[in-house]
Scaffold this motif. Structure first.
Motif, short mmCIF file in Angstrom:
data_model
loop_
_atom_site.label_atom_id
_atom_site.label_comp_id
_atom_site.label_asym_id
_atom_site.label_seq_id
_atom_site.Cartn_x
_atom_site.Cartn_y
_atom_site.Cartn_z
N CYS A 133 -9.80 31.65 53.75
CA CYS A 133 -8.64 30.90 53.26
C CYS A 133 -9.11 29.91 52.20
N ASN A 134 -8.16 29.24 51.60
CA ASN A 134 -8.46 28.26 50.56
C ASN A 134 -9.35 27.15 51.15
N PRO A 135 -10.56 26.96 50.60
CA PRO A 135 -11.47 25.99 51.22
C PRO A 135 -10.91 24.57 51.21
N PHE A 136 -10.11 24.25 50.20
CA PHE A 136 -9.55 22.89 50.15
C PHE A 136 -8.51 22.69 51.24
N ALA A 137 -7.72 23.74 51.47
CA ALA A 137 -6.73 23.64 52.54
C ALA A 137 -7.43 23.51 53.89
N LEU A 138 -8.50 24.29 54.05
CA LEU A 138 -9.25 24.21 55.31
C LEU A 138 -9.83 22.81 55.50
N LEU A 139 -10.32 22.25 54.38
CA LEU A 139 -10.88 20.89 54.46
C LEU A 139 -9.86 19.89 54.99
N GLU A 140 -8.61 20.06 54.57
CA GLU A 140 -7.58 19.12 54.99
C GLU A 140 -7.37 19.14 56.51
N THR A 141 -7.80 20.23 57.13
CA THR A 141 -7.62 20.29 58.58
C THR A 141 -8.84 19.76 59.33
N ARG A 142 -9.84 19.29 58.57
CA ARG A 142 -11.06 18.82 59.22
C ARG A 142 -11.23 17.33 58.95
N ASN A 143 -10.99 16.54 59.93
CA ASN A 143 -11.11 15.10 59.78
C ASN A 143 -11.98 14.61 60.92
N ASN A 144 -13.28 14.70 60.72
CA ASN A 144 -14.23 14.41 61.79
C ASN A 144 -15.09 13.22 61.42
N TYR A 145 -15.26 12.33 62.32
CA TYR A 145 -16.30 11.34 62.09
C TYR A 145 -17.02 11.03 63.39
N ARG A 146 -18.19 10.50 63.23
CA ARG A 146 -18.98 10.11 64.37
C ARG A 146 -19.55 8.74 64.08
N LYS A 147 -19.30 7.81 64.97
CA LYS A 147 -19.86 6.47 64.82
C LYS A 147 -20.87 6.27 65.93
N THR A 148 -22.05 5.87 65.56
CA THR A 148 -23.08 5.68 66.58
C THR A 148 -23.72 4.33 66.37
N ALA A 149 -23.86 3.60 67.43
CA ALA A 149 -24.60 2.34 67.36
C ALA A 149 -25.71 2.44 68.39
N SER A 150 -26.87 1.98 68.04
CA SER A 150 -27.94 2.02 69.03
C SER A 150 -28.83 0.80 68.89
N ILE A 151 -29.36 0.40 70.01
CA ILE A 151 -30.31 -0.71 70.05
C ILE A 151 -31.54 -0.19 70.77
N ARG A 152 -32.69 -0.46 70.17
CA ARG A 152 -33.94 -0.07 70.81
C ARG A 152 -34.84 -1.28 70.86
N GLY A 153 -35.54 -1.41 71.92
CA GLY A 153 -36.42 -2.57 71.99
C GLY A 153 -37.63 -2.28 72.82
N ARG A 154 -38.65 -3.09 72.60
CA ARG A 154 -39.87 -2.97 73.40
C ARG A 154 -40.46 -4.36 73.50
N LEU A 155 -40.83 -4.66 74.71
CA LEU A 155 -41.51 -5.92 74.95
C LEU A 155 -42.80 -5.57 75.67
N SER A 156 -43.93 -5.99 75.08
CA SER A 156 -45.19 -5.66 75.74
C SER A 156 -46.10 -6.86 75.68
N ALA A 157 -47.08 -6.86 76.54
CA ALA A 157 -48.04 -7.95 76.56
C ALA A 157 -49.44 -7.37 76.70
N ASN A 158 -50.41 -8.12 76.20
CA ASN A 158 -51.81 -7.76 76.43
C ASN A 158 -52.45 -8.87 77.24
N LEU A 159 -53.00 -8.51 78.37
CA LEU A 159 -53.67 -9.51 79.20
C LEU A 159 -55.10 -9.08 79.41
#
Lengths: 530, 1071
Positions: free
Chosen positions: B454-480
């Motif tokens: 089918c017409n790729p532009f028409a197909l595009l109009e039927t695709r409205n996808n998004y993904r929002k991702t938030a992430s936090i990463r952490g590390r706490l270390s010590a040397n003794l």
């Protein structure tokens, strides 16, 4: 300082010791393990529902029973986009040029074995001595027989499993069809004495297998097992006679009541596939497995008229546009006209465009008066001037893109005509003492056809065709009567039909399955593994 | 001169410890040595580590490069080491002043290499580890770290899965060892992250990347390391560093690097008319009247080529120029006791296809901190935050892909209808489902192709996808430092993520069969986290000539995932602003949610030993327990051993020009459970949809229950066993440095979803599915040096890979190949089989085309004279009956190629002269094939690439290299054959960069320490023979495989989202 370090050291040691393998014992949340299931009656009931499920599966791609059996017969052509490439499992079924490797042709095979697995796991887990489970076990056996009966008719010899397959059973051979039939007879014979009568079921439970459904199915199985030297007509007649004598069933006064949602599970219904409007879902094809929502059926849309447009004219015909499959043949129309069977003709078929004076005059319904359709339909070599009316894509039975009208599997009319068939083949009506003509005439009289004083097998064959058009019956009837070679050799010359008597009307074993079984499954004769 | 900050830090820490505890145990006769340390540019080098060899006595140089050290009388040598420079080992010989000039160590022999749970001097490493430094990473303008590695390391294949912004890369270390997840283990500063973690990382925060390729190096990570390990070290602040700000920004514009050349309208109509004519004539070529044929052709295809011109070039229509930009601001500083590094970044990339429906945006924020609390405790903390927004369109998919539609759509149809008079009645009736652009113009519906196309532009109009991702990463270390040389390091790592996936579509009418009646909106939410507690004890000690390092540790890891799904129908307004559940009128499927946990506990240890840095030995052992296996199989044990010998350290070594040689060998075992779900070892009961439902007769839906899959209680660990022999060679004062490795890696019992016969009746179990062997040779050569102000460095790498399936279980077929297309011509195009490379291409052999009817009639089964190709007409493909059994069936199919390259090469060039610098990166592969499935079989009148047109067989051109024009493909010309398997070799100029550093004399007035301006380009050049466009073909995620990560779709081109060619301009400033 030293003290502090000792404390730290102690903490370290405790951490190393504390990290024990017990931490791995994390139970799944919101998950039930198989070991903890199949314990109560409710568990077994849910297992049974799961076993019912595949019976009504339809497939966007590949292999709906409804489409394949109707188009394979001489009552309908496949339709779809011309050229043999539009859902080839359907166009191929029509033209008898199915190939084992065709796209998604395995979905039909998959459906039955999914059902068989689900009955097997239930039966493995059910205590046969538990009286509470007796009916559930009987229903499961009915379903297993139902699945094997379709399988053996589609494929001939098949893999026969009465238990869930273990890891060591992935290289099983096909078992001769005769043994499969014996297995089916056993399951149904076990089920019949236990299953309830239809009038013992409450209204919400009518979808279930009943004693009569099992009897009718077993009777039908016997007809398929019968050959000139080896007939089971008397066993079949006894089963049909018992259903007739029960008095639970009768013919609807009007033929079309069988195809209206209002009369689902009506007096004529012996067994039907249940679809519902309760799934508020849109049709969603899973391209890879071919499954779709099957609590309502997409087959109706698939077989709706392509680009059907009725504008605001909804008072007489109220259909939605579909994808153009299952087109009636001229042969079928002529069969009705020859018999002057105009009630069933006009119920089953719409006239698309005028054909000939004789045909025009037989129809009281010209679809072109009410709407337009795609020029592709007209161009298609499968379009012979007619559209299907029975099981049409009727807006009244549609939610989203899917239809919730039930589909008949065994009607009382079928029981009557099968009874008649037994009688003309030498069986006696031990229960009711009637003649074949008596039963055939009940069916004929309903549609205002005159009674016959006596009937031959040919009368019954004709009657079955006219009564059950588009009800998945005709193709297998032709095969069991041995009439298929006669009908399909030189069928519609120049239209690309490839009937090969060597194939005996069987479907190919899917190439996927041959490969997956490591070659233990041998292809049906006449098919090339490509 | 730039410093390797984190490594310096580690050195400093070492020195602090040494200082704190190296009180002389007895009075020794000592003397004092002083000196100054400079670079060849005569700049003072502060912070150089000076150690009396064989002792723990040491010091560091001050800010002016001066040092003073007290040495025992017995001392013979002083060792001067500094990150980024070649270490010097100088004899003392009673000198009291020793001035040293350190040479920059571009190949970094004395470089410190990060290894699992620690660091090691590169010269002592006995495994196969490749290191990439920050300079090499920031050389290219990349969204992702993986991209920056392309072409720079041998043995590592990094391939874009597509050109779509934000998409993941295929990273393979030493070949494919499984059909499922083959991702390496990613560790950032000791913190384990997933692929998403890589996507969240700002490449300019990276200090160095170490790739652990062999089993022995990776073995300390046990079960997670079967596919290799990538260790990433991010930047830290420097001690005593005054606050430094830097900004780096660039802007870029992209278009498609390569795309397929398609027929225009004129050519298309010519082709189609020829096809209809040939098919009408069929075998009857001697009796047909030309005029009659033309009449029929006119009725089937009523368009005349002459009137059509170019028509619509759909590819050019759908590919649009796209902008990208990146801004990074960072700050680092340090005091005597602590350091800090902070950075924030913004990145935006727009896709070259799909306009604003294919974009990626990312914000990151990072803080790294190090603090010494007292003389035996220090702590280190890190926190990364990222927020991403990705909009995606379907790709590499013949049904949904925009590119696939653009390739297959006929060129006669315009993009837009002129007005509604062109609409058919049913289309007017469904006018609300017709797609239009912002100006209200209706996208045209083809009258020539239908079905899925089918017409790729028409197909595009039927695709409205998004993904929002938030992430936090952490590390706490010590040397003794508990007691001298014994360091205890506890660490807590965590990762939290939150994702929202939204998609909506309007009701649509794309053509007569692609319709959808109700608008629909779906929201998925997921949240989860990973929590890891780990602790290690290190003990390092040198006794005379013996150095020993011990490590023991354990860890506990718990992963949790939760997801929720809601679907509604009938949106009130069909815009993004109303893409919320509340604005949809009707409920869809029942909302659902699910959760699972995953726990891993581990115990590990390592022994390092070396004798005079000449004989090297390492032993690793790890035991892992995973809840993914049944109680009896929970623990897996992963040992490894490696050894090295450095003959150049022998007194007798006298080969001139070879100043460093190390011979090493290793053996080890790793594991993987990545291809296993948390509860795959038990049988779980499914309810409802997946188990089946059935309606009751009063229209209630009853829920069924059944096991979700066939149970397999015999599951065990996937193990990878690998041996590696290598050598490191330094020539001409290490100007040339060569690393070579040979390895054999066997992935045993790899976990896979079995392909069991359908008659089993339930989804397949996970099984241990056999052994895959990857073996190969890896070679890296680096040549660097300087001549006056001209500095150069040239790197080349070559990788030879042999990949093959060694064994598979007897009674289970683990996999079946990919089926391409629909229609009768569709077939399985690849195969997974013992003795062959994974997913080799499999199809029919062709033998030209039938030139005339006689040739068809003479191509018969010799036994019964039946035609081998009864449906053929002249110009059709002649398929070879290879086994001579008189039928052409799948037993005639043969191996036609393989997806993985035999050889991969990479070249990097870095040049600088005064204020100018130049760099270039090239990569190339050979020996691989591509299955070109861009033209869908079974779609009749869809458009074709120019190959079909230019080389087509017609009666006037019997010597053609391509078959006749085909619409109705009765002969199955489109079936899987050697015609569609193409050479996938390519050479890509991945990146070129030219920069100017404005002299500090000028910028100092602006208080700018360093200012550099650059221009660069990526994917500027692609040399390939492949006809379908970009030869860098990834895989189709999730294709026909429940595990969703199969390699089976690799190198099959179904209309790929091309990688972009981008031109950049950028600036970097340091204050």
């Amino acid at each position: 300082m030293v003290v502090k370090k000792i404390i730290v050291l102690a903490i370290i040691v405790s951490f190393f010791v504390g990290c024990s393998p017990d931490l791995l014992d994390v139970d799944p949340k919101n998950q039930v393990l198989e070991n903890n299931y199949y314990l109560t009656r409710e568990d077994m009931e849910a297992a049974l529902i799961s076993a019912y499920d595949p019976i009504s599966w339809v497939f966007h791609w590949g292999a709906s029973t409804f489409v394949t059996l109707n188009v394979a017969s001489d009552d309908a052509n496949a339709g779809g986009t011309p050229g043999g490439q539009d859902i080839i499992a359907y166009q191929g079924a029509d033209k008898f040029n199915l190939l084992p490797g065709m796209e998604r042709i395995e979905s039909l095979w998959r459906k039955y074995y999914a059902g068989i697995y689900r009955t097997n796991i239930l039966l493995e887990n059910a205590d046969p001595n538990d009286e509470e489970l007796a009916v559930i076990i009987a229903e499961a056996k009915f379903l297993r027989a139902y699945y094997y009966f379709d399988l053996v008719r589609y494929y001939g010899d098949v893999v026969l499993l009465d238990h869930t397959a273990s890891v060591d059973e992935y290289r099983l051979p096909r078992i001769p069809a005769e043994e499969v039939y014996d297995f089916i007879v056993n399951d149904l014979s076990d089920a019949i004495p236990v299953l309830p009568d239809k009038n013992q079921l409450t209204g919400d439970q009518l979808f279930r297998a009943t004693k009569s459904a099992a009897q009718a199915l077993l009777g039908k199985v016997y007809l398929f097992m019968s050959s000139p030297g080896n007939n089971y007509y008397q066993q079949a007649a006894d089963l049909f006679g018992s259903i007739i004598q029960s008095g639970i069933y009768d013919l609807h006064p009007d033929y079309d009541m069988n195809f209206l949602a209002t009369y689902e599970h009506g007096v004529e219904s012996v067994f039907e596939l249940e679809y519902t409007s309760a799934i508020n879902s849109t049709f969603q094809a899973d391209d890879y497995t071919g499954y779709s929502y099957d609590e309502a059926s997409v087959d109706f849309k698939l077989c709706g008229i392509r680009e059907w447009n009725q504008g605001n004219n909804t008072s007489v015909v109220n259909m939605l546009a579909g994808w153009g499959f299952i087109k009636p043949t001229r042969e079928l129309v002529e069969a009705y006209i020859d018999e002057n069977d105009l009630i069933r003709l006009n119920y089953n078929i719409y006239l698309g465009n005028p054909m000939s004076a004789e045909i025009d005059s037989a129809f009281d319904f010209y679809l072109s008066q009410y709407g337009t359709w795609s020029s592709e339909e007209e161009d298609s070599e499968d379009f012979e001037g007619f559209f299907r009316r029975k099981y049409r894509y009727d807006v009244n039975y549609v939610v989203g893109d899917i239809s919730f009208l039930n589909i008949n599997i065994i009607r009382y009319a079928d029981v009557l005509l099968m009874m008649a068939e037994c009688l003309v083949n030498g069986a006696t009506d031990a229960y009711n003492g009637q003649s074949a003509a008596f039963y055939v005439n009940q069916v004929r009289n309903r549609v205002n056809l005159p009674s016959l004083s006596s009937v031959t097998i040919n009368d019954i064959k004709k009657e079955r065709r006219l009564e059950f058009a588009f009800e998945m019956i005709r193709y297998w009837d032709l095969l069991r009567w041995g009439d298929a070679d006669g009908v399909f050799t030189n069928y519609k010359p120049g239209k690309g039909y490839y009937w090969d008597p060597v194939k005996k009307g069987l479907w190919p074993i899917p190439l996927t399955e041959i490969n997956r079984s490591g070659g233990s499954l041998i292809q049906n004769p006449g098919y090339i593994n490509e | 001169m730039k410093m390797n900050n984190s490594l310096k830090l580690i050195l400093l820490m070492g020195i602090i410890i040494i200082r704190g505890y190296s009180t002389p145990a007895q009075e020794l006769k000592t003397s004092i040595v002083t000196g100054k340390i400079t670079s060849i540019e005569e700049e003072a080098l502060p912070g150089v580590n000076i150690i009396v060899e064989g002792t723990s006595t040491g010091t560091i140089s001050d800010n002016e490069g001066n040092y003073t050290i007290e040495i025992p009388e017995s001392a013979e040598f002083l060792v001067f080491s500094y990150v980024g420079y070649i270490s010097e080992r100088l004899m003392i010989e009673n000198q009291t002043v020793i001035n040293v000039v350190l040479l920059p160590d571009i190949v970094s022999l004395s470089e410190i290499v990060v290894v699992g749970y620690g660091v090691q001097k590169k010269s002592l490493v006995t495994g196969s580890i490749s290191k990439i430094s920050s300079d090499e990473i920031t050389q290219t303008q990349d969204l992702r770290v993986e991209q920056a590695l392309q072409g720079k390391v041998s043995g590592v294949s990094i391939q874009a899965n597509s050109g779509q912004p934000g998409q993941n890369f295929n990273v393979l270390i030493r070949g494919i060892g499984s059909n499922g997840n083959t991702e390496p283990l990613y560790i950032i500063d000791g913190l384990k992250v997933g692929v998403d973690g890589m996507n969240s990382l700002n490449p300019s925060d990276i200090e160095s990347i170490e790739i652990l390729k062999d089993a022995a190096s990776a073995a300390i990570y046990g079960t997670q390391a079967a596919n290799g390990v990538i260790l990433i070290t991010t930047k830290q602040g420097n001690k005593r560093e005054k606050g430094t700000f830097s900004y780096n920004g660039y802007w870029g514009i992209s278009d498609a690097a390569v795309y397929p050349d398609l027929m225009n309208a004129n050519e298309y109509a010519t082709y189609m008319r020829e096809a209809y004519a040939l098919e009408e004539i069929g075998l009857d070529d001697r009796n047909m009247n030309d005029a009659d044929v033309q009449t029929i052709v006119d009725s089937r295809f009523p368009y005349h080529p002459d009137t059509l011109g170019e028509g619509t070039n759909w590819i050019r229509e759908v590919v649009n120029p796209a902008l990208q930009q990146s801004h990074v601001l960072s700050f680092s500083s340090g005091t005597e006791k602590s350091t800090v590094y902070i950075s924030g970044s913004y990145f935006e990339q727009n896709g070259i296809i799909g306009g604003d429906r294919s974009t990626f945006e990312r914000y990151t924020f990072t803080i790294n901190n190090f603090t010494e609390i007292n003389n035996w405790i220090s702590v280190k903390g890190k926190l990364d935050f990222s927020n991403k927004l990705q909009k995606t369109i379907p790709e590499n998919d013949e049904f949904e892909g925009i590119m696939s539609q653009a390739i297959n759509m006929d060129p006669i149809t315009p993009v837009f209808f002129i007005d509604t008079s062109e609409l058919r009645p049913v289309e007017i009736n469904n006018i609300s489902g017709l797609m239009k652009n912002d100006e209200g113009r209706y996208y045209a519906i083809s009258r020539l192709v239908s079905g899925d196309v089918c017409n790729p532009f028409a197909l595009l109009e039927t695709r409205n996808n998004y993904r929002k991702t938030a992430s936090i990463r952490g590390r706490l270390s010590a040397n003794l430092e508990i007691i001298k040389n014994l360091v205890y390091t506890p660490a807590i790592n965590f990762e939290l993520f939150n994702g929202l996936y939204s998609q909506w579509r309007p009701d649509f009418y794309l053509n007569s069969v692609r319709t959808g009646t109700r608008s629909e909106i779906v929201k998925n939410m997921e949240r989860g986290g990973n929590y890891i507690w780990e602790q290690t004890l290190h003990y390092n000690k040198t006794f005379g000539n013996h150095s020993i390092g011990l490590l023991i540790g354990n860890s506990y890891e718990k992963y949790n995932w939760y997801g929720m799904y809601v679907q509604n129908f009938n949106m009130r307004y069909l815009t993004d602003d109303f893409a919320y559940l509340a604005s949809a009128a009707d409920a869809g499927d029942k909302p659902a949610d699910a959760t699972f946990d995953n726990v891993l506990i581990s115990y590990f240890g390592r022994i390092n030993y070396n004798w005079k840095e000449k004989i090297l030995f390492t032993f690793n052992y790890r035991a892992d327990g995973s809840m993914k296996f049944g109680t009896d199989n929970r623990f897996g044990y992963f040992p490894s051993v490696s050894m090295g010998y450095v003959p150049t350290r022998e007194a007798w070594w006298s080969v001139p020009d070879i100043n460093f040689l190390k011979i090493r060998g290793s053996w080890g075992r790793n594991g993987s459970n990545a291809n296993l779900g948390s509860y795959d070892y038990v049988s779980i009961i499914d309810f409802g949809y997946y188990a089946g439902r059935y309606p009751s007769s009063d229209d209630q839906v009853l829920n069924g229950a059944k096991p979700s899959r066939v149970e397999n209680t015999r599951l065990k660990w996937e193990t990878s066993e690998q041996i590696d022999f290598g050598l490191d060679l330094g020539l001409f004062s290490n100007k040339i440095f060569i690393t070579a490795d040979y390895y054999i890696k066997d992935q045993k019992d790899f976990l896979a979803e079995a392909t069991v016969p359908i008659y089993v009746g339930n989804p397949s179990p996970i099984i241990n599915a056999g052994t895959i062997r990857n073996s190969g040779i890896e070679l890296d050569i680096k040549y660097s040096g300087a001549s006056g102000e001209f500095k150069y460095s040239i790197g080349a790498s070559a990788t030879y890979l042999m990949n093959k399936v060694l064994e598979m279980p007897e009674n289970v077929v683990p996999y079946e190949g990919v089926t391409i297309g629909s229609g009768a011509s569709s077939g399985i195009v690849n195969c997974f089989e013992v003795g062959e490379p994974v997913w080799y291409f499999w199809g029919y052999e062709t033998d030209g085309f039938f030139d005339d009817v006689d040739e068809i009639l003479n191509y018969v089964n010799e036994e019964n004279d039946s035609l081998l190709q009864p449906n053929a007409i002249p110009g059709d493909v002649k398929f070879v009956d290879r086994n001579g059994d008189g039928v052409i069936d799948q037993s005639d199919k043969m191996k036609l190629g393989k997806p993985l390259p035999t050889w991969a090469y990479g070249f990097t060039i870095n040049l600088s002269y005064k204020i100018f610098d130049f760099s270039a990166v090239l990569s190339a592969v050979t020996g691989n094939s591509i299955y070109n499935a861009t033209i869908r079989p079974g779609q009749g009148r869809n458009n074709r690439t120019m190959e079909f047109y230019e080389n087509r067989w017609i009666p006037d051109n019997p010597d053609a290299t391509w078959f006749r024009p085909t619409v109705i493909d009765d002969n199955k010309n489109f079936r899987e054959s050697d015609l569609f398997v193409e050479d996938g070799s390519y050479l890509k100029l991945r990146n070129v960069q030219i920069g100017i550093t404005i002299p500090s004399k000028i910028t100092r007035f602006l208080r700018i320490e360093k200012l550099r301006i650059y221009v660069s380009g990526s994917n500027l050049l692609t040399l390939t023979k492949y006809s379908g466009g970009d030869p860098e073909i990834g895989r189709t995620p999730g294709l026909q495989n429940a595990s969703g990560d199969a390699w089976k779709s690799i190198s099959i081109d179904r209309g790929f989202y091309s990688t972009a060619r981008t031109y950049f301009g950028g600036i970097s400033v340091t204050f």
